[in-house]
Design a protein around this motif. Structure first.
Motif, mmCIF file in Angstrom:
data_model
loop_
_atom_site.group_PDB
_atom_site.id
_atom_site.type_symbol
_atom_site.label_atom_id
_atom_site.label_comp_id
_atom_site.label_asym_id
_atom_site.label_seq_id
_atom_site.Cartn_x
_atom_site.Cartn_y
_atom_site.Cartn_z
ATOM 1 N N VAL A 71 -23.033 -38.995 3.215
ATOM 2 C CA VAL A 71 -21.746 -39.601 2.845
ATOM 3 C C VAL A 71 -20.881 -38.598 2.088
ATOM 4 N N THR A 72 -21.502 -37.854 1.170
ATOM 5 C CA THR A 72 -20.746 -36.877 0.382
ATOM 6 C C THR A 72 -20.216 -35.751 1.253
ATOM 7 N N LEU A 73 -21.061 -35.230 2.144
ATOM 8 C CA LEU A 73 -20.619 -34.152 3.019
ATOM 9 C C LEU A 73 -19.459 -34.592 3.898
ATOM 10 N N GLN A 74 -19.554 -35.763 4.473
ATOM 11 C CA GLN A 74 -18.482 -36.247 5.335
ATOM 12 C C GLN A 74 -17.186 -36.423 4.555
ATOM 13 N N ARG A 75 -17.295 -36.967 3.357
ATOM 14 C CA ARG A 75 -16.092 -37.190 2.555
ATOM 15 C C ARG A 75 -15.436 -35.871 2.139
ATOM 16 N N LYS A 76 -16.242 -34.904 1.683
ATOM 17 C CA LYS A 76 -15.689 -33.630 1.235
ATOM 18 C C LYS A 76 -15.091 -32.830 2.391
ATOM 19 N N ARG A 77 -15.736 -32.875 3.541
ATOM 20 C CA ARG A 77 -15.202 -32.150 4.689
ATOM 21 C C ARG A 77 -13.894 -32.763 5.164
ATOM 22 N N GLU A 78 -13.813 -34.062 5.193
ATOM 23 C CA GLU A 78 -12.553 -34.708 5.558
ATOM 24 C C GLU A 78 -11.465 -34.426 4.528
ATOM 25 N N GLU A 79 -11.855 -34.349 3.263
ATOM 26 C CA GLU A 79 -10.895 -34.067 2.206
ATOM 27 C C GLU A 79 -10.298 -32.668 2.366
ATOM 28 N N TYR A 80 -11.145 -31.704 2.740
ATOM 29 C CA TYR A 80 -10.617 -30.349 2.946
ATOM 30 C C TYR A 80 -9.593 -30.326 4.064
ATOM 31 N N TRP A 81 -9.887 -30.947 5.184
ATOM 32 C CA TRP A 81 -8.943 -30.915 6.305
ATOM 33 C C TRP A 81 -7.697 -31.724 5.999
ATOM 34 N N HIS A 82 -7.816 -32.686 5.108
ATOM 35 C CA HIS A 82 -6.612 -33.381 4.639
ATOM 36 C C HIS A 82 -5.732 -32.425 3.845
ATOM 37 N N TYR A 83 -6.346 -31.569 3.008
ATOM 38 C CA TYR A 83 -5.577 -30.562 2.276
ATOM 39 C C TYR A 83 -4.874 -29.596 3.242
ATOM 40 N N VAL A 84 -5.595 -29.190 4.292
ATOM 41 C CA VAL A 84 -4.995 -28.281 5.271
ATOM 42 C C VAL A 84 -3.773 -28.922 5.920
ATOM 43 N N GLU A 85 -3.913 -30.183 6.309
ATOM 44 C CA GLU A 85 -2.796 -30.888 6.936
ATOM 45 C C GLU A 85 -1.635 -31.079 5.961
ATOM 46 N N GLN A 86 -1.961 -31.253 4.699
ATOM 47 C CA GLN A 86 -0.934 -31.558 3.718
ATOM 48 C C GLN A 86 -0.208 -30.311 3.208
ATOM 49 N N GLN A 137 -13.392 -9.165 12.011
ATOM 50 C CA GLN A 137 -12.189 -8.676 12.692
ATOM 51 C C GLN A 137 -11.738 -9.607 13.812
ATOM 52 N N GLN A 138 -12.440 -10.710 13.992
ATOM 53 C CA GLN A 138 -12.033 -11.679 15.005
ATOM 54 C C GLN A 138 -10.863 -12.513 14.492
ATOM 55 N N LYS A 139 -9.904 -12.752 15.349
ATOM 56 C CA LYS A 139 -8.700 -13.487 14.953
ATOM 57 C C LYS A 139 -9.028 -14.897 14.486
ATOM 58 N N LEU A 140 -9.969 -15.557 15.153
ATOM 59 C CA LEU A 140 -10.344 -16.910 14.767
ATOM 60 C C LEU A 140 -10.920 -16.935 13.355
ATOM 61 N N VAL A 141 -11.759 -15.968 13.027
ATOM 62 C CA VAL A 141 -12.356 -15.899 11.688
ATOM 63 C C VAL A 141 -11.279 -15.620 10.646
ATOM 64 N N GLN A 142 -10.362 -14.722 10.937
ATOM 65 C CA GLN A 142 -9.304 -14.399 9.986
ATOM 66 C C GLN A 142 -8.387 -15.598 9.733
ATOM 67 N N GLU A 143 -8.154 -16.399 10.740
ATOM 68 C CA GLU A 143 -7.354 -17.617 10.546
ATOM 69 C C GLU A 143 -8.093 -18.620 9.658
ATOM 70 N N MET A 144 -9.411 -18.695 9.797
ATOM 71 C CA MET A 144 -10.200 -19.578 8.929
ATOM 72 C C MET A 144 -10.100 -19.123 7.477
ATOM 73 N N PHE A 145 -10.204 -17.825 7.241
ATOM 74 C CA PHE A 145 -10.087 -17.304 5.883
ATOM 75 C C PHE A 145 -8.694 -17.523 5.313
ATOM 76 N N GLU A 146 -7.670 -17.431 6.136
ATOM 77 C CA GLU A 146 -6.303 -17.688 5.661
ATOM 78 C C GLU A 146 -6.164 -19.105 5.137
ATOM 79 N N ARG A 147 -6.715 -20.065 5.859
ATOM 80 C CA ARG A 147 -6.627 -21.456 5.402
ATOM 81 C C ARG A 147 -7.418 -21.660 4.117
ATOM 82 N N ILE A 148 -8.648 -21.116 4.072
ATOM 83 C CA ILE A 148 -9.488 -21.300 2.882
ATOM 84 C C ILE A 148 -8.788 -20.749 1.645
#
Length: 501
Positions: free
Chosen positions: A225-240, A272-283
């Motif tokens: 339950v905690t993992l699901q809630r925290k992961r959804e919370e992070y993507w809510h921050y990204v969207e917001q 050096q992969q573009k997908l990884v660099q985009e993940m780091f940008e969001r984090i």
């Protein structure tokens, strides 16, 4: 008659006039008075001499020796092929993922290559050594009979068995169909810290790091339950928040993040992969937005990499090297889990050392001063040698504190060191200072052999740690633990005078 007009000579350079070099002619066309009369005559004479000396190059009657031309071309091609083979020997294997600026990234990797280039004779005599893996696999290291006596081996095996029971992992003897031990309903965190202090098996490391970071609750029932809630919370921050990265008051922050990420671990193709660099940008951007007191500071991007590698390894087959894995092969759901877990764990780490990154970075200033006092007590000759050559601790230790030694040791050793940091209470905020003292003391003889400021600083910035692994980290943390046992909580003992303890 000259083949070129005086006004359009190929390769001619128009003079750039400044305060030191006035024009040879004034605007009105009258010559400027020169103290040396030969100055105005020399340019045309020199040009005429040059034209006469190369006039045969423009003469079509000159017969070209075809055999000489072919032999010269063959030598050029052979030299080019040899250079290409030499480049293949020193450059790391590239990722299969396409990169947008491959030339720029290759130059960045080459710019910080510490190892000397292999000579042609050495290359022909010895095979090319494959790059070391970036992810430490502790069970193979800890059960090596040559490095550990039987007693230590037995202790490691017993410790690993306890961790498997606590974390509910499958036993190695069972293979893919092995029986998984049911974890206890409530994990004893003190015992978990004790068993993780000397290193965590790579299969158990993702779950152990989540628990030790406080991201995963000790209670088994609440975990999912905690993992699901925290992961959804992070993507809510990204969207917001992520769409605000181009706003005027956030543009500078995101631009700095965007600049720093391609420089991160340039020798490891994974980053050096573009997908990884985009993940780091969001984090990094979401963290900076949620922590306005410090915001993003250069060096924070390095602190995400250990968490990212550890959580990514959970979804990669054991025989595949993490450093060259193409992340785009994973399902989107797994990529999102890695990103969210990395964000929350690095947030927990940064919360414990946030004063390292606030205005004027007082946390780093305080820790560097503590390191100086500590070295004056535990290694007086080295301390005096540094001061005698005008070497300030801030000149080399600032990076040690800002990046948690990540620029000084390879990533696989960093991950193993963080096993201990996460298991140690206040590992990043306090124990790290004693690790830096032990790290500096480990190079005492080599540093004292350098006789000037330049030699000392060059050695400190290029310490030979490329082959470091579990054994070196165990020795380092053991020395740091002994220093902490003596000096922790003894502020007066550190700062009082210079008398011997």
């Amino acid at each position: 008659m000259s083949r070129w007009s005086s006004s359009s000579t190929p390769g001619s350079v128009r003079p750039v006039y400044g305060a030191q070099y006035p024009p040879l002619k004034s605007l009105s066309g009258s010559p400027v008075k020169q103290k040396d009369s030969n100055l105005s005559k020399s340019p045309p004479n020199k040009f005429a001499d040059y034209e006469n000396s190369v006039s045969d190059a423009w003469d079509s009657r000159v017969v070209l020796d075809q055999s000489a031309a072919c032999a010269s071309a063959a030598r050029v091609l052979a030299a080019h092929a040899a250079a290409a083979a030499r480049d293949d020997a020193i450059m790391p294997p590239v990722s299969t993922a396409p990169t947008k600026n491959s030339r720029v990234q290759a130059m960045q990797r080459l710019a910080i290559q510490k190892e000397p280039l292999p000579s042609a004779s050495a290359q022909s005599q010895s095979p090319v050594i494959a790059p070391s893996p970036i992810y430490p696999r502790l069970p193979e290291i800890s059960t090596d009979d040559k490095m550990h006596p039987d007693k230590g081996k037995d202790k490691d095996v017993a410790r690993f068995d306890r961790l498997r029971k606590v974390l509910g992992a499958r036993k190695n003897s069972g293979g893919a169909n092995g029986r998984a031990d049911s974890p206890p309903a409530e994990i004893d965190m003190e015992k978990l810290r004790e068993d993780c202090w000397m290193g965590i098996p790579h299969k158990l490391r993702p779950t152990a790091w989540r628990l030790l970071s406080g991201y995963l609750p000790p209670n088994v029932i609440r975990r999912e339950v905690t993992l699901q809630r925290k992961r959804e919370e992070y993507w809510h921050y990204v969207e917001q928040y992520f769409h605000t990265r181009f706003d005027d008051h956030h543009n500078d922050t995101f631009r700095q993040i965007h600049i720093d990420i391609p420089r991160m671990c340039p020798l490891i193709p994974l980053f050096q992969q573009k997908l990884v660099q985009e993940m780091f940008e969001r984090i990094l951007y979401i963290w900076a937005i949620r922590h306005p007191a410090s915001g993003y500071v250069q060096g924070i991007n390095d602190l995400v990499t250990p968490f990212f590698v550890v959580f990514l390894s959970e979804f990669i087959p054991q025989h595949v090297e993490v450093g060259t894995f193409d992340v785009s092969q994973l399902p989107r759901e797994q990529i999102e889990l890695v990103e969210a877990d990395s964000f929350w764990c690095v947030s927990s780490l940064l919360d414990s050392i946030q004063d390292n990154y606030t205005f004027a970075q007082p946390g780093i200033q305080r820790k560097v001063l503590q390191l100086k006092h500590l070295m004056s007590r535990v290694d007086r000759p080295l301390h005096r040698h540094l001061e005698g050559n005008q070497v300030e601790y801030l000149q080399f230790a600032f990076r040690w504190m800002n990046n948690l030694l990540m620029r000084e040791i390879p990533l696989r050793a960093t991950i193993r060191l963080w096993d201990t940091y996460l298991a140690e209470r206040n590992g990043f905020s306090q124990f790290h200072s004693y690790v830096c003292a032990a790290f500096l003391r480990a190079w005492s003889k080599q540093l004292q052999a350098e006789r000037d400021f330049q030699g000392i600083m060059i050695l400190l910035q290029n310490l030979p740690t490329q082959s470091w692994g579990d054994r070196e980290i165990c020795e380092l943390t053991a020395d740091a633990y002994s220093l902490q046992a003596v000096f922790d909580g003894a502020a007066r003992h550190l700062t009082s005078g210079q008398s011997s303890p």
